[in-house]
Design a protein around this motif. Sequence first.
Motif, PDB file in Angstrom:
ATOM      1  N   PHE A 273       7.874  -4.503  12.166  1.00  0.00           N
ATOM      2  CA  PHE A 273       6.396  -4.584  11.416  1.00  0.00           C
ATOM      3  C   PHE A 273       6.690  -3.533  10.083  1.00  0.00           C
ATOM      4  O   PHE A 273       6.417  -4.340   8.825  1.00  0.00           O
ATOM      5  CB  PHE A 273       5.557  -4.676  11.883  1.00  0.00           C
ATOM      6  CG  PHE A 273       4.489  -5.108  10.831  1.00  0.00           C
ATOM      7  CD1 PHE A 273       4.344  -6.563  10.931  1.00  0.00           C
ATOM      8  CD2 PHE A 273       3.409  -4.111  10.516  1.00  0.00           C
ATOM      9  CE1 PHE A 273       3.783  -7.394   9.706  1.00  0.00           C
ATOM     10  CE2 PHE A 273       1.901  -4.882  10.292  1.00  0.00           C
ATOM     11  CZ  PHE A 273       2.723  -5.976   9.567  1.00  0.00           C
ATOM     12  N   ALA A 274       6.814  -2.654   9.765  1.00  0.00           N
ATOM     13  CA  ALA A 274       7.244  -1.650   8.676  1.00  0.00           C
ATOM     14  C   ALA A 274       8.028  -1.791   8.031  1.00  0.00           C
ATOM     15  O   ALA A 274       8.046  -1.747   6.831  1.00  0.00           O
ATOM     16  CB  ALA A 274       6.355  -0.019   9.384  1.00  0.00           C
ATOM     17  N   ASN A 275       9.019  -2.541   8.461  1.00  0.00           N
ATOM     18  CA  ASN A 275       9.329  -2.866   7.394  1.00  0.00           C
ATOM     19  C   ASN A 275       9.266  -3.877   6.427  1.00  0.00           C
ATOM     20  O   ASN A 275       9.927  -3.850   5.459  1.00  0.00           O
ATOM     21  CB  ASN A 275      11.012  -2.893   7.810  1.00  0.00           C
ATOM     22  CG  ASN A 275      11.769  -1.746   9.073  1.00  0.00           C
ATOM     23  OD1 ASN A 275      12.295  -2.098   9.792  1.00  0.00           O
ATOM     24  ND2 ASN A 275      12.129  -0.780   7.837  1.00  0.00           N
ATOM     25  N   LEU A 276       8.795  -5.031   7.420  1.00  0.00           N
ATOM     26  CA  LEU A 276       8.450  -6.539   6.610  1.00  0.00           C
ATOM     27  C   LEU A 276       7.708  -6.597   6.276  1.00  0.00           C
ATOM     28  O   LEU A 276       7.613  -6.748   4.576  1.00  0.00           O
ATOM     29  CB  LEU A 276       8.430  -6.963   8.306  1.00  0.00           C
ATOM     30  CG  LEU A 276       7.416  -8.671   7.778  1.00  0.00           C
ATOM     31  CD1 LEU A 276       8.832  -9.344   7.149  1.00  0.00           C
ATOM     32  CD2 LEU A 276       7.316  -9.439   8.793  1.00  0.00           C
ATOM     33  N   ASP A 277       6.594  -4.990   6.647  1.00  0.00           N
ATOM     34  CA  ASP A 277       5.253  -5.061   5.286  1.00  0.00           C
ATOM     35  C   ASP A 277       6.196  -4.634   4.212  1.00  0.00           C
ATOM     36  O   ASP A 277       5.698  -4.802   2.878  1.00  0.00           O
ATOM     37  CB  ASP A 277       4.584  -4.636   6.164  1.00  0.00           C
ATOM     38  CG  ASP A 277       3.374  -4.529   4.773  1.00  0.00           C
ATOM     39  OD1 ASP A 277       2.337  -4.950   4.880  1.00  0.00           O
ATOM     40  OD2 ASP A 277       2.591  -3.006   4.722  1.00  0.00           O
ATOM     41  N   ALA A 278       7.246  -4.013   3.974  1.00  0.00           N
ATOM     42  CA  ALA A 278       7.484  -3.041   2.777  1.00  0.00           C
ATOM     43  C   ALA A 278       8.292  -3.811   1.812  1.00  0.00           C
ATOM     44  O   ALA A 278       8.666  -3.768   0.540  1.00  0.00           O
ATOM     45  CB  ALA A 278       7.944  -2.098   3.708  1.00  0.00           C
ATOM     46  N   TRP A 279       8.756  -4.919   2.493  1.00  0.00           N
ATOM     47  CA  TRP A 279       9.611  -5.983   1.679  1.00  0.00           C
ATOM     48  C   TRP A 279       8.935  -6.998   0.993  1.00  0.00           C
ATOM     49  O   TRP A 279       8.911  -6.971  -0.033  1.00  0.00           O
ATOM     50  CB  TRP A 279      10.146  -6.637   2.516  1.00  0.00           C
ATOM     51  CG  TRP A 279      11.285  -6.061   3.349  1.00  0.00           C
ATOM     52  CD1 TRP A 279      12.459  -4.600   3.020  1.00  0.00           C
ATOM     53  CD2 TRP A 279      12.256  -6.162   4.829  1.00  0.00           C
ATOM     54  NE1 TRP A 279      13.365  -4.108   3.706  1.00  0.00           N
ATOM     55  CE2 TRP A 279      13.455  -4.842   4.798  1.00  0.00           C
ATOM     56  CE3 TRP A 279      12.107  -7.083   5.868  1.00  0.00           C
ATOM     57  CZ2 TRP A 279      14.113  -4.944   5.718  1.00  0.00           C
ATOM     58  CZ3 TRP A 279      12.919  -7.211   6.667  1.00  0.00           C
ATOM     59  CH2 TRP A 279      13.890  -6.091   7.117  1.00  0.00           C
ATOM     60  N   VAL A 280       7.932  -7.392   1.718  1.00  0.00           N
ATOM     61  CA  VAL A 280       7.249  -7.878   1.431  1.00  0.00           C
ATOM     62  C   VAL A 280       5.920  -7.483  -0.424  1.00  0.00           C
ATOM     63  O   VAL A 280       6.171  -8.534  -0.930  1.00  0.00           O
ATOM     64  CB  VAL A 280       5.474  -8.506   2.725  1.00  0.00           C
ATOM     65  CG1 VAL A 280       4.727  -9.235   1.606  1.00  0.00           C
ATOM     66  CG2 VAL A 280       6.110  -9.588   3.427  1.00  0.00           C
ATOM     67  N   ASN A 281       6.035  -6.706   0.027  1.00  0.00           N
ATOM     68  CA  ASN A 281       4.874  -5.244  -0.984  1.00  0.00           C
ATOM     69  C   ASN A 281       5.963  -5.138  -1.991  1.00  0.00           C
ATOM     70  O   ASN A 281       5.930  -5.438  -3.125  1.00  0.00           O
ATOM     71  CB  ASN A 281       4.445  -4.345  -0.289  1.00  0.00           C
ATOM     72  CG  ASN A 281       3.118  -3.711   1.143  1.00  0.00           C
ATOM     73  OD1 ASN A 281       2.573  -4.917   0.515  1.00  0.00           O
ATOM     74  ND2 ASN A 281       3.336  -2.789   1.212  1.00  0.00           N
ATOM     75  N   ALA A 282       7.153  -4.985  -2.341  1.00  0.00           N
ATOM     76  CA  ALA A 282       8.005  -4.576  -2.933  1.00  0.00           C
ATOM     77  C   ALA A 282       8.226  -6.011  -3.993  1.00  0.00           C
ATOM     78  O   ALA A 282       8.494  -6.139  -4.479  1.00  0.00           O
ATOM     79  CB  ALA A 282       9.956  -4.424  -2.501  1.00  0.00           C
ATOM     80  N   MET A 283       8.562  -6.845  -3.178  1.00  0.00           N
ATOM     81  CA  MET A 283       8.379  -8.774  -3.601  1.00  0.00           C
ATOM     82  C   MET A 283       6.883  -8.902  -4.640  1.00  0.00           C
ATOM     83  O   MET A 283       7.303  -8.702  -5.546  1.00  0.00           O
ATOM     84  CB  MET A 283       8.730  -9.653  -2.564  1.00  0.00           C
ATOM     85  CG  MET A 283       8.499 -11.057  -2.913  1.00  0.00           C
ATOM     86  SD  MET A 283       8.580 -12.325  -1.779  1.00  0.00           S
ATOM     87  CE  MET A 283       6.373 -12.638  -1.836  1.00  0.00           C
ATOM     88  N   LEU A 284       5.674  -8.803  -3.805  1.00  0.00           N
ATOM     89  CA  LEU A 284       4.270  -8.971  -4.549  1.00  0.00           C
ATOM     90  C   LEU A 284       4.114  -7.522  -5.839  1.00  0.00           C
ATOM     91  O   LEU A 284       3.840  -8.772  -7.341  1.00  0.00           O
ATOM     92  CB  LEU A 284       3.744  -8.628  -3.713  1.00  0.00           C
ATOM     93  CG  LEU A 284       3.003  -9.583  -2.984  1.00  0.00           C
ATOM     94  CD1 LEU A 284       2.546  -9.152  -1.858  1.00  0.00           C
ATOM     95  CD2 LEU A 284       3.412 -10.721  -3.154  1.00  0.00           C
ATOM     96  N   GLU A 285       5.364  -6.243  -5.846  1.00  0.00           N
ATOM     97  CA  GLU A 285       5.024  -5.552  -7.506  1.00  0.00           C
ATOM     98  C   GLU A 285       6.297  -6.735  -8.197  1.00  0.00           C
ATOM     99  O   GLU A 285       5.757  -5.700  -9.265  1.00  0.00           O
ATOM    100  CB  GLU A 285       5.642  -4.388  -6.807  1.00  0.00           C
ATOM    101  CG  GLU A 285       4.181  -3.841  -5.228  1.00  0.00           C
ATOM    102  CD  GLU A 285       4.524  -1.941  -4.822  1.00  0.00           C
ATOM    103  OE1 GLU A 285       5.643  -1.825  -5.756  1.00  0.00           O
ATOM    104  OE2 GLU A 285       4.264  -1.637  -4.484  1.00  0.00           O
ATOM    105  N   THR A 286       7.314  -6.651  -7.098  1.00  0.00           N
ATOM    106  CA  THR A 286       8.146  -6.947  -8.693  1.00  0.00           C
ATOM    107  C   THR A 286       7.552  -8.357  -9.130  1.00  0.00           C
ATOM    108  O   THR A 286       7.871  -8.926 -10.299  1.00  0.00           O
ATOM    109  CB  THR A 286       9.583  -7.646  -7.977  1.00  0.00           C
ATOM    110  OG1 THR A 286      10.139  -6.533  -7.195  1.00  0.00           O
ATOM    111  CG2 THR A 286      10.186  -7.972  -8.735  1.00  0.00           C
ATOM    112  N   GLU A 287       7.098  -9.092  -8.258  1.00  0.00           N
ATOM    113  CA  GLU A 287       6.699 -10.499  -9.439  1.00  0.00           C
ATOM    114  C   GLU A 287       5.032 -10.268  -9.956  1.00  0.00           C
ATOM    115  O   GLU A 287       4.877 -10.876 -11.010  1.00  0.00           O
ATOM    116  CB  GLU A 287       5.771 -11.294  -8.133  1.00  0.00           C
ATOM    117  CG  GLU A 287       6.937 -12.532  -6.870  1.00  0.00           C
ATOM    118  CD  GLU A 287       6.570 -13.218  -6.528  1.00  0.00           C
ATOM    119  OE1 GLU A 287       5.385 -12.778  -6.238  1.00  0.00           O
ATOM    120  OE2 GLU A 287       7.161 -13.598  -5.278  1.00  0.00           O
ATOM    121  N   GLU A 288       4.558  -9.579 -10.198  1.00  0.00           N
ATOM    122  CA  GLU A 288       3.300  -8.556 -10.573  1.00  0.00           C
ATOM    123  C   GLU A 288       3.603  -7.696 -12.316  1.00  0.00           C
ATOM    124  O   GLU A 288       3.791  -8.367 -13.195  1.00  0.00           O
ATOM    125  CB  GLU A 288       2.733  -7.686  -9.935  1.00  0.00           C
ATOM    126  CG  GLU A 288       1.926  -8.497  -9.384  1.00  0.00           C
ATOM    127  CD  GLU A 288       0.701  -6.967  -8.290  1.00  0.00           C
ATOM    128  OE1 GLU A 288       0.762  -6.156  -8.658  1.00  0.00           O
ATOM    129  OE2 GLU A 288       0.375  -7.602  -7.167  1.00  0.00           O
TER     130      GLU A 288
END
Length: 288
Positions: A273-288
């Motif tokens: 789950f930590a991997n998944l959460d990190a991937w989602v946060n990285a994607m959100l940061e890229t979009e911002e």
Amino acid sequence: MQKILGLLVVLGCVFGGYFEAGGQLVAIWQPAEIIIILGAGFGAMVIGNPWHVLKEIVHQIKGVLTKKNMGPEFQRQLLMCLYELLEMVQSGGLRVLDQHIEQPEESPLFQKHPLILKQKRLVAFISDNFRLMAMGKIEAHELEGIIDQELAAVEDELMTPSRSLARTAEAMPGFGICAAVLGIIITMQSIDGSIALIGLKVAAALVGTFLGVFFCYCFMDPLANAMEQQARAEHSLLECVRTVLVAQAGGKPTLLAVDAGRKLLHLASKPTFANLDAWVNAMLETEE
């Protein structure tokens, strides 16, 4: 590479041990016996299976012998692809998915995940079931029932090739006996010959029995088992998608819905789950 290494170990140990015991390798080379055994096995498969199953057998054997890229990066792309699709549903409704699920090959979203796009069955499964959700309001239990029926049919389709090959493997010792009996018949035709000649012909006949057992237990049965494991790994991807869609239809937040599917991925490369959460946060940061 692992499969080739295993095959080399089998060949080295079987024939190396035979040679070490004083056997002559040239005695094992009996083209007629090989033609009888392998020809009978291939013919039996043609008789017992429709053409689409035979094609799938070839396809799965190629998949076993070549390295299929379903490792951590593949799992990441699958989960993030599902996450982005669900986020689109949350923000703009199911109708915004039309441009992605109608022609996935031309979708910018699927093109961001090239490893997923290569898996035609998986892409079709995702598209079909997102389309099902987009066609009208459907309850979670109704969606789960429909997809479960589809998964049962897909599982049978995926497992049939390995089962067919396994049944043929079980018959190989019998085909070896057929070849041996034919060899004994040939030997009886030369019964008035020298003992040395009769000995050579009997040895050639016994090679048929050996080859039937060898092809079964040292080659075809392990190959069928590898095909079954590969099919189950592919089926687990579809089960992951099913769980994500059912969780989303049940009103779960996007991250929790995707995490529910993550738990069903193949254990060998399942992310945390930590991997998944990190991937989602990285994607959100890229979009911002």
